[in-house]
Design an enzyme around this catalytic site. Structure first.
Site, PDB file in Angstrom:
ATOM      1  N   CYS A 271       0.817  -1.225   0.000  1.00 21.65           N
ATOM      2  CA  CYS A 271       0.000   0.000   0.000  1.00 21.65           C
ATOM      3  C   CYS A 271       0.847   1.269   0.000  1.00 21.65           C
ATOM      4  O   CYS A 271       0.648   2.159  -0.839  1.00 21.65           O
ATOM      5  CB  CYS A 271      -0.978  -0.013   1.180  1.00 21.65           C
ATOM      6  SG  CYS A 271      -0.222   0.117   2.820  1.00 21.65           S
ATOM      7  N   HIS A 320      -2.647   1.305   6.949  1.00 28.91           N
ATOM      8  CA  HIS A 320      -3.020   1.192   5.537  1.00 28.91           C
ATOM      9  C   HIS A 320      -3.273   2.558   4.938  1.00 28.91           C
ATOM     10  O   HIS A 320      -3.873   3.431   5.571  1.00 28.91           O
ATOM     11  CB  HIS A 320      -4.267   0.317   5.362  1.00 28.91           C
ATOM     12  CG  HIS A 320      -4.556  -0.008   3.927  1.00 28.91           C
ATOM     13  ND1 HIS A 320      -3.825  -0.918   3.203  1.00 28.91           N
ATOM     14  CD2 HIS A 320      -5.490   0.484   3.065  1.00 28.91           C
ATOM     15  CE1 HIS A 320      -4.282  -0.990   1.961  1.00 28.91           C
ATOM     16  NE2 HIS A 320      -5.296  -0.147   1.851  1.00 28.91           N
ATOM     17  N   HIS A 332      -6.054   1.768  -4.295  1.00 28.77           N
ATOM     18  CA  HIS A 332      -4.990   1.293  -3.399  1.00 28.77           C
ATOM     19  C   HIS A 332      -4.513  -0.111  -3.771  1.00 28.77           C
ATOM     20  O   HIS A 332      -5.114  -0.797  -4.601  1.00 28.77           O
ATOM     21  CB  HIS A 332      -5.484   1.297  -1.952  1.00 28.77           C
ATOM     22  CG  HIS A 332      -6.603   0.321  -1.676  1.00 28.77           C
ATOM     23  ND1 HIS A 332      -6.806  -0.261  -0.434  1.00 28.77           N
ATOM     24  CD2 HIS A 332      -7.579  -0.199  -2.473  1.00 28.77           C
ATOM     25  CE1 HIS A 332      -7.860  -1.063  -0.484  1.00 28.77           C
ATOM     26  NE2 HIS A 332      -8.342  -1.049  -1.707  1.00 28.77           N
TER      27      HIS A 332
END
Length: 357
Positions: A271, A320, A332
């Site tokens: 990520c 995240h 993402h």
């Protein structure tokens, strides 16, 4: 009189049969128990989601430790090079004094103090600076420079040793976090192994290129067909677009590529690796890990105020990160088993956005 003979021991063949029978019974019982406790797809999804989330938490710790390790490795290399150059310079100074001594020796006029200094241990003779008055001014200056260089070398060697100790500590941290990630992924795979390939894809979301709430117009393709739609070409960014919009466009060029922990492109991403690269392409340097990216600009807590390309941070520990794609969606690199894609922000606990620059 009653017989007191011992009963006969069972034959070896009979004992083997009994043992095999018992083992088979245990195996059948285990299989039956396994069949009884097989998870439903819903239960498996809950377990796998939790393990993948824990794996991503460990991934960001791994990324941070790896980044620190790489920095220290570079610093150690630079310090060692500096020490080596300093030692060479010191040796040249000492060699110059040696030439003077050799010349004096050939003429039979070597200064006894110079002879003493050149034949003793460097740490010893440099401490005898009080006797420099017996040498020429040039020789005295050279020895003073040597003394200063020796002190500098000692400090640099100590600094290099300390960095080496730090480097070893970070190496161990990298390995520890790597083991933790791999352990979580292995546990998730054990759960998934109970299901067919199609069921596994449904559980992990790998069958959904665009994820839940994916981009309008995207079909839920899977496998190679999903990955084939990606483009590595330079995105078409409208003139006058800001850094955030440009970063989103660059990130979108990676759609369909697989998630891999610790990956920074170009075939796979995690990520924060994706967001760091996308902003880098747009001319903005971001830190490596999501927790640091969370402090890379102005925080925005109201989702209605987000603009395309803003960083969006999820989960309480901020492990995240993605890019806001508009219409309540994030673009993402989700997690192991999934591909870079659009997804509804409501699928994860949103913390805040970050407007960079």
């Amino acid at each position: 009189m009653a017989s007191h003979r011992r009963p006969k021991k069972p034959s070896r063949t009979r004992a083997t049969v009994l043992t095999a029978t018992a083992a088979m019974a245990v195996a059948l019982s285990a299989q039956a128990a396994h069949a009884d406790t097989k998870l439903s797809k819903s239960e498996a999804k809950d377990q796998v989601d939790k393990l993948y989330e824990e794996a991503e938490q460990a991934t960001e710790k791994y990324n941070g430790a790896k980044e620190q390790h790489d920095k220290l490795e570079k610093q150690v290399s630079e310090l060692q090079d500096k020490v080596a150059r300093g030692q060479d310079e010191f040796n040249r100074m000492r060699g110059a004094l040696g030439l003077i001594a050799a010349s004096q020796y050939r003429t039979g006029s070597i200064d006894p103090t110079l002879q003493l200094l050149l034949t003793s241990d460097p740490d010893t003779y440099l401490d005898r600076a009080s006797r420099l008055s017996q040498l020429s001014a040039k020789q005295a200056d050279t020895l003073r420079l040597m003394a200063a260089k020796q002190r500098t070398l000692k400090q640099e060697r100590a600094a290099a040793s300390a960095k080496l100790a730090d480097l070893e500590s970070t190496r161990k941290a990298v390995e520890q976090h790597k083991d933790e990630v791999q352990g979580k992924l292995a546990d998730a795979q054990k759960v998934l192994n109970q299901f067919s390939e199609k069921e596994r894809a449904e559980i992990t979301g790998a069958d959904q290129k665009g994820g839940s709430g994916g981009k309008a117009g995207d079909s839920g393709k899977s496998g190679d067909s999903g990955r084939a739609s990606r483009s590595d070409s330079r995105p078409n960014i409208p003139a006058g677009s800001g850094h955030a919009a440009a970063a989103l466009a660059y990130a979108q060029s990676q759609e369909g590529k697989a998630y891999e922990y610790g990956a920074t492109g170009m075939s796979t991403w995690d990520c924060s690796g994706l967001t760091q690269w996308a902003y880098g392409q747009a001319g903005v340097s971001l830190p490596r890990i999501s927790q640091d990216q969370a402090n890379a600009g102005t925080r925005i807590y109201d989702q209605s105020q987000l603009k395309p390309g803003d960083l969006v941070i999820f989960y309480g520990d901020q492990h995240h990160v993605g890019l806001y794609a508009g219409n309540g969606q994030v673009f993402h690199a989700p997690r192991t088993g999934a591909f870079v894609r659009y997804e509804a922000m409501s699928n994860m606990p949103f913390q805040f956005g970050v407007r960079v620059g």
